[in-house]
Design a protein around this motif. Structure first.
Motif, PDB file in Angstrom:
ATOM      1  N   ALA A 129       0.839  -1.192   0.000  1.00 30.78           N
ATOM      2  CA  ALA A 129       0.000   0.000   0.000  1.00 30.78           C
ATOM      3  C   ALA A 129       0.873   1.240   0.000  1.00 30.78           C
ATOM      4  N   SER A 139      -3.850   8.120   7.793  1.00 29.66           N
ATOM      5  CA  SER A 139      -4.939   7.231   7.421  1.00 29.66           C
ATOM      6  C   SER A 139      -5.317   6.352   8.610  1.00 29.66           C
ATOM      7  N   ASN A 376      -4.689  -1.369  -7.341  1.00 30.86           N
ATOM      8  CA  ASN A 376      -3.966  -0.291  -6.659  1.00 30.86           C
ATOM      9  C   ASN A 376      -4.091  -0.394  -5.140  1.00 30.86           C
ATOM     10  N   ASN A 377      -4.508  -1.554  -4.652  1.00 33.74           N
ATOM     11  CA  ASN A 377      -4.757  -1.723  -3.212  1.00 33.74           C
ATOM     12  C   ASN A 377      -5.680  -0.629  -2.671  1.00 33.74           C
ATOM     13  N   GLU A 378      -6.703  -0.318  -3.456  1.00 34.16           N
ATOM     14  CA  GLU A 378      -7.617   0.768  -3.093  1.00 34.16           C
ATOM     15  C   GLU A 378      -8.890   0.285  -2.421  1.00 34.16           C
ATOM     16  N   GLN A 494     -15.195   5.462  -3.470  1.00 31.14           N
ATOM     17  CA  GLN A 494     -14.120   6.464  -3.414  1.00 31.14           C
ATOM     18  C   GLN A 494     -14.622   7.885  -3.665  1.00 31.14           C
ATOM     19  N   GLY A 573     -14.332   1.160  -0.526  1.00 29.32           N
ATOM     20  CA  GLY A 573     -13.155   1.905  -0.940  1.00 29.32           C
ATOM     21  C   GLY A 573     -12.338   2.407   0.241  1.00 29.32           C
ATOM     22  N   LYS A 574     -11.037   2.285   0.110  1.00 29.60           N
ATOM     23  CA  LYS A 574     -10.145   2.727   1.185  1.00 29.60           C
ATOM     24  C   LYS A 574     -10.266   4.234   1.436  1.00 29.60           C
ATOM     25  N   GLU A 575     -10.386   5.014   0.366  1.00 28.09           N
ATOM     26  CA  GLU A 575     -10.456   6.469   0.530  1.00 28.09           C
ATOM     27  C   GLU A 575     -11.722   6.883   1.266  1.00 28.09           C
TER      28      GLU A 575
END
Length: 602
Positions: A129, A139, A376-378, A494, A573-575
């Motif tokens: 990541a 994060s 993208n490991n997102e 995201q 989503g990570k974001e």
């Protein structure tokens, strides 16, 4: 890779399969110290004082195997530490060493050990990541993964939240005791160990000021053991389960499953104890029928009978665990209600005798860890994102917005997080949002803070000044099924929190509450999306309308967009996790000032 499993006698055994030369075998003690976090007292246990054992086994030309064995008196804090350390090491140890074996020194290995602050959490792909930029706030995704991996049930989720609050300096209250609260204080209590209410009182709080609340739920659709779980089918030991909530039950087939939850223990002195348990290794499985025996499954669809086909397989039947017919008749003892093999496994995991187990409430859980994934490991791949992702964002935002006394110095309101159980089945329980838990907590807080003030209608004035964010996951646009969303309300991964609207009050959002929540986002440059269900589809609901009508509090319904909702394995989503955390945090920090600028009933 790294694995952790419990073995006979209750030892914790961890095996690391790593590329040759990544860890010098003569520096195994340093690895062991890292795995145990330097806590030899935890590793040895309070009784045996036996240190952890470490052994190396040379494999083929490419791999070494390192085994760490921690004896049975392992404490819960160490078990949590072992899990998190293994998650950090798993990818790290699979990377090839930068230099040949001879060049890898002890000091370089120690410097290379990942830390909780800098290492990538468990990844599904081979790419690490991306490190957070120094210009942005840190994060919380790594912390969420740790929380998810600890929180296999609503009980474990509440216990982990309790641990984090205590570590953050919050004071544990009991609903059975008198409360002596003070401005600037931070407090919490639990109910049934599946519901939790935490709050921080502003230094400038005055009687009649409001509560700024974020509410979520700790439960998720799952399979639960029936009170009499032992059954036998065609020479196999099976587990009787019942469905909880509206799960996508076909996703539970062919998964490496296990059990977690709580048990009631009876001590030798006649007292009783409530104990949480989590069997880490794959224990049970619901196998599908081979296509050779069900030729039309792909054309007609997979339609299992939930009573006949959803029972997990524990073991093949053998005489030592068979209950005779006389014992089956009329006996209600735990030994007869459940397979002796299952009771043996639970007793070894807990460290108690089989006869001490007199009751249990266990969920079937997927053993696959929560992790990052995607090109993208997102993305976050995990079970129970609905709704533990919201729980964690709410919890972290409260703790981080009130960890220093200065952060409450100018606060006039009370910041609160309420996490409820049983949302997936209607919330009608003493630990659900349908109970007056939050209302009673608000009344007790106001009463305790009144001191000598005898203002008229203090609680009623506080409620009308209060605001609730009902946080529950939202349906993101599915790229394979875009027609399932209303054309102009299509939340995406995201793209930020989703505000939910429904004219029939399936969601509690109004124009006023939506405006206030969006205004917070506008001021702090945070993205917001909106969702309305199609007119030709039914609409789900949340705890928002329950609390809005039960307490009489202004409410907005919102959620993190996700896919695969109610599957055994969901994704988001990570974001969006970091965006939600920021939105919740600034809600606590700024809402009181924004709310004062709006007049409605004047």
């Amino acid at each position: 890779m790294a694995t952790m499993q419990g073995v006979r006698g209750g030892d914790a055994v961890l095996e690391l399969f790593c590329r040759r030369g990544v860890v010098p075998s003569n520096d195994g003690a340093e690895l062991l110290r890292y795995v145990c976090g330097g806590r030899w007292d935890l590793a040895a246990g309070p009784k045996t004082k036996i240190p952890p054992q470490l052994s190396w086994r040379r494999g083929n030309d490419l791999t070494d195997t390192c085994t760490v064995r921690v004896r049975r008196p392992t404490s819960s804090p160490l078990r949590r530490l072992l899990h998190s350390r293994m998650a950090l090491l798993r990818l790290h140890l699979l990377r090839p060493p930068p230099h040949p074996l001879a060049a890898v020194s002890s000091s370089s290995w120690r410097r290379a050990l990942p830390t909780a602050a800098t290492a990538s959490r468990l990844l599904c792909s081979s790419q690490p990541a991306a490190a957070p930029s120094s210009s942005s706030s840190p994060s919380i995704v790594g912390g969420l993964l740790d929380y998810l991996n600890e929180s296999w049930t609503q009980f474990n989720a509440t216990a982990e939240a309790k641990r984090q609050l205590l570590d953050a300096g919050f004071e544990l209250l009991s609903e059975n005791d008198d409360w002596d609260l003070q401005p600037g204080g931070r407090y919490f209590f639990t109910r049934n160990m599946s519901c939790l209410v935490a709050f921080a009182v502003g230094e400038k709080y005055r009687v009649g000021n409001g509560f700024n609340i974020i509410a979520a739920h700790t439960d998720s659709p799952c399979l639960k053991l029936k009170p009499r779980s032992a059954s036998f089918k065609s020479g196999h030991q099976m587990i009787n389960v019942q469905t909880y909530g509206g799960g996508l039950w076909h996703t539970w087939f062919d998964r490496d499953l296990t059990l977690a939850g709580r048990v009631i223990l009876k001590a030798a002195d006649g007292s009783f104890a409530h104990k949480l348990v989590k069997v880490s290794r794959p224990l049970i499985r619901v196998p599908t029928l081979a296509i050779h025996l069900d030729r039309t499954v792909n054309s007609d669809g997979f339609k299992p009978n939930l009573e006949n086909h959803l029972a997990p397989l524990l073991a093949t039947k053998y005489e030592a665990t068979t209950v005779n017919s006389d014992e089956k008749k009329g006996s209600n003892s735990s030994k007869i209600a459940h397979h002796p093999l299952l009771l043996q496994i639970l007793s070894e995991e807990i460290g108690c005798g089989i006869d001490e187990i007199i009751g249990m409430e266990l969920n079937v859980c997927d053993t696959q860890p929560s992790c990052l994934g995607g090109g993208n490991n997102e993305f976050i791949y995990s079970g129970r994102l609905d709704n533990l992702a919201s729980c964690y964002c709410a919890l972290r935002s409260l703790m981080d917005s009130s960890k220093m006394s200065e952060e409450l110095l100018n606060e006039k309101a009370i910041r609160m997080v309420a996490l409820f159980d049983n949302e997936e089945v209607g919330s009608d329980s003493m630990q659900g949002a349908g109970a007056p838990t939050m209302f009673h907590a608000m009344r007790r807080i106001v009463d305790s803070l009144m001191h000598q003030s005898m203002g008229e209608g203090a609680l009623e004035r506080a409620i009308t000044s209060s605001f609730l964010v009902s946080a529950d996951m939202a349906h993101a646009l599915h790229p394979n099924y875009p027609d399932k969303h209303e054309e102009y309300h299509r939340p995406e991964l995201q793209k930020g929190l989703v505000i939910k609207h429904n004219a029939n009050q399936r969601y509690a959002t109004s124009a006023v509450t939506a405006f206030l929540f969006k205004e917070i986002a506008r001021i702090h440059n945070l993205p917001v999306q909106e969702f309305v269900v199609r007119n030709d589809m039914g609409c789900g609901s949340t705890i928002g309308p329950i609390l809005a009508s039960g307490v009489g509090i202004r409410t907005v319904d919102c959620g993190i967009p996700q896919l695969s909702m109610h599957s055994v394995r969901e994704m988001c989503g990570k974001e969006d996790i970091d965006t939600t955390y920021k939105h919740f945090k600034v809600f606590f920090e700024t809402f009181s000032d924004i709310d004062r600028k709006l007049s409605v009933d004047f």
